[in-house]
Design a protein around this motif. Structure first.
Motif, PDB file in Angstrom:
ATOM      1  N   LEU A   1      34.835   7.713 100.042  1.00 25.23           N
ATOM      2  CA  LEU A   1      35.847   8.743 100.266  1.00 25.23           C
ATOM      3  C   LEU A   1      35.683   9.421 101.619  1.00 25.23           C
ATOM      4  O   LEU A   1      36.666   9.669 102.335  1.00 25.23           O
ATOM      5  CB  LEU A   1      35.782   9.791  99.157  1.00 25.23           C
ATOM      6  CG  LEU A   1      36.361   9.370  97.813  1.00 25.23           C
ATOM      7  CD1 LEU A   1      36.058  10.424  96.745  1.00 25.23           C
ATOM      8  CD2 LEU A   1      37.869   9.159  97.917  1.00 25.23           C
TER       9      LEU A   1
ATOM     10  N   ARG B   1      36.846   7.104 104.259  1.00 23.32           N
ATOM     11  CA  ARG B   1      38.307   6.951 104.250  1.00 23.32           C
ATOM     12  C   ARG B   1      39.010   8.145 104.901  1.00 23.32           C
ATOM     13  O   ARG B   1      39.985   7.959 105.647  1.00 23.32           O
ATOM     14  CB  ARG B   1      38.805   6.757 102.816  1.00 23.32           C
ATOM     15  CG  ARG B   1      38.531   5.364 102.269  1.00 23.32           C
ATOM     16  CD  ARG B   1      39.032   5.187 100.845  1.00 23.32           C
ATOM     17  NE  ARG B   1      38.744   3.862 100.355  1.00 23.32           N
ATOM     18  CZ  ARG B   1      39.501   2.783 100.593  1.00 23.32           C
ATOM     19  NH1 ARG B   1      40.600   2.901 101.307  1.00 23.32           N
ATOM     20  NH2 ARG B   1      39.152   1.601 100.120  1.00 23.32           N
ATOM     21  N   ILE B   2      38.526   9.347 104.644  1.00 19.07           N
ATOM     22  CA  ILE B   2      39.183  10.500 105.262  1.00 19.07           C
ATOM     23  C   ILE B   2      38.885  10.561 106.757  1.00 19.07           C
ATOM     24  O   ILE B   2      39.749  10.926 107.570  1.00 19.07           O
ATOM     25  CB  ILE B   2      38.794  11.826 104.551  1.00 19.07           C
ATOM     26  CG1 ILE B   2      39.805  12.917 104.900  1.00 19.07           C
ATOM     27  CG2 ILE B   2      37.383  12.250 104.902  1.00 19.07           C
ATOM     28  CD1 ILE B   2      41.211  12.633 104.429  1.00 19.07           C
TER      29      ILE B   2
ATOM     30  N   ARG C   1      35.310  14.501  96.618  1.00 19.71           N
ATOM     31  CA  ARG C   1      36.603  14.104  96.061  1.00 19.71           C
ATOM     32  C   ARG C   1      37.530  15.306  95.905  1.00 19.71           C
ATOM     33  O   ARG C   1      38.703  15.259  96.299  1.00 19.71           O
ATOM     34  CB  ARG C   1      36.410  13.401  94.720  1.00 19.71           C
ATOM     35  CG  ARG C   1      37.715  13.170  93.944  1.00 19.71           C
ATOM     36  CD  ARG C   1      37.543  12.307  92.735  1.00 19.71           C
ATOM     37  NE  ARG C   1      37.395  10.906  93.118  1.00 19.71           N
ATOM     38  CZ  ARG C   1      38.426  10.121  93.430  1.00 19.71           C
ATOM     39  NH1 ARG C   1      39.669  10.592  93.423  1.00 19.71           N
ATOM     40  NH2 ARG C   1      38.219   8.863  93.755  1.00 19.71           N
TER      41      ARG C   1
ATOM     42  N   ILE D   1      38.791  16.665  99.332  1.00 16.30           N
ATOM     43  CA  ILE D   1      39.793  15.811  99.972  1.00 16.30           C
ATOM     44  C   ILE D   1      41.123  15.868  99.241  1.00 16.30           C
ATOM     45  O   ILE D   1      42.199  15.890  99.866  1.00 16.30           O
ATOM     46  CB  ILE D   1      39.275  14.360 100.063  1.00 16.30           C
ATOM     47  CG1 ILE D   1      38.102  14.292 101.051  1.00 16.30           C
ATOM     48  CG2 ILE D   1      40.393  13.402 100.481  1.00 16.30           C
ATOM     49  CD1 ILE D   1      37.406  12.943 101.101  1.00 16.30           C
ATOM     50  N   TYR D   2      41.063  15.900  97.917  1.00 14.72           N
ATOM     51  CA  TYR D   2      42.291  15.870  97.121  1.00 14.72           C
ATOM     52  C   TYR D   2      42.783  17.261  96.724  1.00 14.72           C
ATOM     53  O   TYR D   2      43.714  17.381  95.932  1.00 14.72           O
ATOM     54  CB  TYR D   2      42.084  15.001  95.883  1.00 14.72           C
ATOM     55  CG  TYR D   2      42.109  13.516  96.212  1.00 14.72           C
ATOM     56  CD1 TYR D   2      43.307  12.815  96.264  1.00 14.72           C
ATOM     57  CD2 TYR D   2      40.926  12.838  96.490  1.00 14.72           C
ATOM     58  CE1 TYR D   2      43.333  11.462  96.583  1.00 14.72           C
ATOM     59  CE2 TYR D   2      40.941  11.486  96.817  1.00 14.72           C
ATOM     60  CZ  TYR D   2      42.148  10.804  96.861  1.00 14.72           C
ATOM     61  OH  TYR D   2      42.168   9.470  97.185  1.00 14.72           O
TER      62      TYR D   2
ATOM     63  N   TYR E   1      44.773  17.832 102.909  1.00 23.03           N
ATOM     64  CA  TYR E   1      44.652  16.661 103.779  1.00 23.03           C
ATOM     65  C   TYR E   1      45.904  15.787 103.708  1.00 23.03           C
ATOM     66  O   TYR E   1      46.236  15.225 102.662  1.00 23.03           O
ATOM     67  CB  TYR E   1      43.413  15.851 103.405  1.00 23.03           C
ATOM     68  CG  TYR E   1      42.127  16.442 103.948  1.00 23.03           C
ATOM     69  CD1 TYR E   1      41.740  16.194 105.270  1.00 23.03           C
ATOM     70  CD2 TYR E   1      41.322  17.253 103.161  1.00 23.03           C
ATOM     71  CE1 TYR E   1      40.572  16.754 105.785  1.00 23.03           C
ATOM     72  CE2 TYR E   1      40.150  17.812 103.670  1.00 23.03           C
ATOM     73  CZ  TYR E   1      39.786  17.559 104.982  1.00 23.03           C
ATOM     74  OH  TYR E   1      38.630  18.109 105.497  1.00 23.03           O
TER      75      TYR E   1
ATOM     76  N   VAL F   1      46.191  12.115 102.202  1.00 22.79           N
ATOM     77  CA  VAL F   1      46.335  11.948 100.755  1.00 22.79           C
ATOM     78  C   VAL F   1      47.799  11.734 100.398  1.00 22.79           C
ATOM     79  O   VAL F   1      48.145  10.958  99.500  1.00 22.79           O
ATOM     80  CB  VAL F   1      45.779  13.173 100.007  1.00 22.79           C
ATOM     81  CG1 VAL F   1      46.128  13.112  98.515  1.00 22.79           C
ATOM     82  CG2 VAL F   1      44.271  13.267 100.192  1.00 22.79           C
ATOM     83  N   TYR F   2      48.701  12.394 101.154  1.00 24.62           N
ATOM     84  CA  TYR F   2      50.127  12.345 100.840  1.00 24.62           C
ATOM     85  C   TYR F   2      50.844  11.204 101.555  1.00 24.62           C
ATOM     86  O   TYR F   2      51.802  10.634 101.018  1.00 24.62           O
ATOM     87  CB  TYR F   2      50.780  13.691 101.183  1.00 24.62           C
ATOM     88  CG  TYR F   2      50.166  14.819 100.403  1.00 24.62           C
ATOM     89  CD1 TYR F   2      50.526  15.064  99.078  1.00 24.62           C
ATOM     90  CD2 TYR F   2      49.172  15.622 100.968  1.00 24.62           C
ATOM     91  CE1 TYR F   2      49.943  16.084  98.339  1.00 24.62           C
ATOM     92  CE2 TYR F   2      48.585  16.648 100.234  1.00 24.62           C
ATOM     93  CZ  TYR F   2      48.972  16.870  98.927  1.00 24.62           C
ATOM     94  OH  TYR F   2      48.378  17.879  98.206  1.00 24.62           O
TER      95      TYR F   2
ATOM     96  N   ILE G   1      44.926   7.518 103.468  1.00 24.80           N
ATOM     97  CA  ILE G   1      43.613   7.609 102.831  1.00 24.80           C
ATOM     98  C   ILE G   1      43.209   6.266 102.235  1.00 24.80           C
ATOM     99  O   ILE G   1      42.024   5.986 102.026  1.00 24.80           O
ATOM    100  CB  ILE G   1      43.620   8.702 101.725  1.00 24.80           C
ATOM    101  CG1 ILE G   1      42.214   8.952 101.169  1.00 24.80           C
ATOM    102  CG2 ILE G   1      44.554   8.312 100.595  1.00 24.80           C
ATOM    103  CD1 ILE G   1      41.299   9.674 102.073  1.00 24.80           C
ATOM    104  N   ASN G   2      44.186   5.409 101.984  1.00 24.27           N
ATOM    105  CA  ASN G   2      43.922   4.115 101.353  1.00 24.27           C
ATOM    106  C   ASN G   2      43.632   3.003 102.355  1.00 24.27           C
ATOM    107  O   ASN G   2      43.332   1.879 101.954  1.00 24.27           O
ATOM    108  CB  ASN G   2      45.121   3.706 100.482  1.00 24.27           C
ATOM    109  CG  ASN G   2      45.377   4.691  99.361  1.00 24.27           C
ATOM    110  OD1 ASN G   2      44.462   5.092  98.652  1.00 24.27           O
ATOM    111  ND2 ASN G   2      46.633   5.101  99.195  1.00 24.27           N
TER     112      ASN G   2
END
Length: 232
Positions: free
Chosen positions: A119, A122-123, A159, A162-163, A168, A171-172, A176-177
């Motif tokens: 995570l 990823r961020i 987690r 970040i969420y 962030y 995430v939207y 992030i993926n």
């Protein structure tokens, strides 16, 4: 338990009593060669004794430390202890190097999960993963996450930080993926193992100035944007 020549035994007793040896004759070299380690005292912390000998630093002390290490290894073997056997006194030649190796091996290991690493990477990747972004910027992005985890004003896990709703953008927008590069992963790992690289109250990272002021910033000449790292 341990067979020694009389002069070697006398030194062992002196060392155990805390006597320091500052002038060491050349004949001290090879002291441990005269000692056949056939047993150990289960009550003794041999690692502590090794460190005590190393702090003396003399040739005698190094030889005695080597004996302690062999006794420690024997204790580990015979008591089936869940500890690695070591070879500090054969792998290194100076007290300074041996102490450094022991301290490196015995320092507390950081605890983090694979999910934490994934995570955080990823961020960082989504916020500053471009190939031209310097390491320090990537580490600053990750440091803000870690600072938030440790702050009373934010959630307590990577987690959740970040969420956290509205915090962030990746995430939207789905970035992030995206799969982070190996460099990004290593920068995330560095932070998880060594901690944040900025003051604890730097909890803001954005394209605009927020909070109570700017700690640091990075202007991206390629994208024409600025990342601000701000105090709470």
């Amino acid at each position: 338990m341990v067979k020694v020549k009389k002069w070697a035994a006398m030194f062992l007793l002196a060392l155990a009593a805390g006597t320091s040896v500052f002038s060491v004759p050349a004949s001290a070299k090879g002291l441990s060669d005269y000692i056949a380690v056939t047993g150990y005292d289960p009550r003794i912390d041999y690692m502590a004794e090794m460190k005590r000998a190393l702090k003396d630093g003399g040739a005698y002390a190094l030889q005695v430390g080597a004996v302690y290490e062999r006794q420690r290894n024997l204790k580990i073997q015979e008591e089936h202890l869940d500890l690695p056997r070591t070879s500090y006194f054969t792998d290194h030649t100076t007290a300074k190097d041996i102490l450094a190796a022991i301290e490196e091996d015995t320092k507390p290991k950081p605890t983090y999960s694979e999910e934490d690493l994934d995570l955080l990477a990823r961020i960082i990747n989504a916020e500053a993963g471009c190939s031209w972004m310097p390491d320090w910027v990537q580490r600053m992005v990750g440091s803000v996450v870690l600072n938030r985890v440790n702050s009373v004003h934010f959630p307590n896990t990577i987690r959740e930080v970040i969420y956290q709703p509205g915090q962030y953008g990746p995430v939207y927008n789905g970035s992030i993926n995206w799969t982070p590069s190996q460099r990004v992963i290593e920068n995330a790992r560095y932070l998880l193992e060594n901690g944040s690289i900025c003051p604890a109250n730097v909890t803001g990272q954005n394209g605009i100035i927020t909070g109570s002021g700017v700690y640091s910033s990075y202007y991206d000449e390629i994208l024409g944007t600025t990342i601000y790292f701000c105090y709470t």
